[in-house]
Design an enzyme around this catalytic site. Structure first.
Site, short mmCIF file in Angstrom:
data_model
loop_
_atom_site.label_atom_id
_atom_site.label_comp_id
_atom_site.label_asym_id
_atom_site.label_seq_id
_atom_site.Cartn_x
_atom_site.Cartn_y
_atom_site.Cartn_z
N ASP A 267 -9.54 -37.01 14.19
CA ASP A 267 -10.66 -37.87 14.56
C ASP A 267 -11.64 -38.08 13.40
OD1 ASP A 267 -12.24 -38.90 17.14
OD2 ASP A 267 -13.64 -37.98 15.74
N ILE A 268 -11.93 -39.33 13.11
CA ILE A 268 -12.79 -39.64 11.97
C ILE A 268 -14.22 -39.11 12.19
CG2 ILE A 268 -13.36 -41.97 12.81
CD1 ILE A 268 -12.98 -40.88 9.14
#
Length: 321
Positions: A267-268
């Site tokens: 997840d960024i």
DNA sequence: GGCCAGGCTAGCA
DNA sequence: TGCTAGCATGGC
């Protein structure tokens, strides 16, 4: 624990039920979080500490208001609904609301665990009482997660809103406010990608969402089974569908099911958050996040939430003490 | 205008 | 198994 009352309000009879939450619960933190994580299904009345929303009870759309009463240390929610609900429907709705508010999540052992890390200890103070605000069911949780793949949260909320307007059920309350109940599996399964393209869904996103709805309608996927399955079984089961990868299933298990030990390492937002919270020189990659996060078991979901929220606080320009 | 967003697939070594 | 181009569009 539950209290029943009948209140005359205009011509409309309301049922009011009181739901107690395990403390601490910070409604304030929930409202802050909703600023950066808008939910198109919620009407937020900050003055009245009330959320209004259309629920689907069984197949039936129902309007309800959720008023936060009490305090962080004695949290209580007053659930107001239409009087026409049967006792069974009322019970189902209450169960959904308890689920959404993570009513039974005890943060005490989580905070104890987090305090082993100075960086996380700061967040337990700052975000005390923050909990997952879960999706009301697994169908919509997955649809919203697929919509959220690779686009920013604001745009994701717009796309969800447009899907609601296209295929959801519209309702109106006594003040003339309109509410959209999330589309049913059947309604989404009936769509074609060409229906979603004008709403600015990419061709692939449109296909993924419709294919997912059809898999449920035709019985290829049985969401009720997930509750009995282990995390990794669920990953294997759902990633067999095109468009659904590990991140998407991890989000479903966190935001849809409320499972406590997921780490969406790709997840960024989490990558940004780890860099921010732990003051790392570089943005950590997936492997690095798994290495760091190994120490967070069995509460990796909660760690992720608090780290995400640190990013949210910066985005909202909250003053950092 | 360029880079970033709470990714996934397909193709290739 | 692991890497990468391509996708697709808004927000800043």
């Amino acid at each position: 624990m539950l209290r029943w009352e009948k209140i005359e309000e205009g011509a409309m009879l309301l049922h009011s039920t009181v739901i107690s939450l395990v403390p601490p619960y910070s409604f304030e933190r929930l409202l802050r979080r909703l600023e950066t994580h808008p939910d198109p299904q919620l009407f937020v009345d900050t003055e009245a500490s009330t959320l209004r929303r259309a629920f689907r009870v069984g197949t039936r759309p129902v309007l309800a208001s959720l008023q936060f009463a009490g305090s962080t240390e004695e949290p209580v929610i007053r659930l107001n609904t239409e009087a026409t609900l049967s006792p069974a429907e009322q019970q189902l709705l209450e169960k959904t609301v308890r689920h959404m508010f993570s009513a039974d999540q005890d943060l005490t052992p989580v905070y104890e665990h987090m305090r082993q890390s100075p960086e996380m200890a700061v967040l337990t103070e700052r975000f005390r009482g923050l909990r997952f605000f879960l999706d009301s069911d697994l169908f919509q949780s997955m649809v919203k997660t697929i919509i959220g793949q690779q686009i920013n949260l604001a745009f994701a909320a717009s796309l969800t809103q447009r899907l609601l307007e296209l295929a959801g059920d519209m309702m109106e309350d006594t003040d003339g406010r309109t509410f959209m109940a999330f589309p049913t599996e059947e309604a989404v399964a009936r769509l074609e990608p060409d229906d979603l393209r004008p709403l600015q869904f990419s061709q692939r996103k449109a296909e993924y969402i419709i294919d997912y709805a059809r898999a449920i309608v035709n019985g290829t996927i049985d969401l009720d089974r997930l509750w009995q399955m282990e995390d990794e079984e669920i990953v294997a089961y759902l990633t067999s569908l095109r468009g659904i990868g590990r991140w998407t299933v991890e989000c479903l298990m966190m935001f849809g099911m409320g499972r406590p030990d997921l780490l969406p390492a790709a997840d960024i937002g989490l990558r940004n958050g780890l860099q921010l919270v732990f003051g790392l020189a570089d943005k950590p990659d997936e492997k690095e996040i798994r290495r760091i996060g190994a120490a967070w078991t069995p509460w990796r979901s909660l760690y992720s939430l608090y780290i995400w929220e640190a990013v949210g606080a910066v985005r909202r320009k909250e003053v950092w003490e």
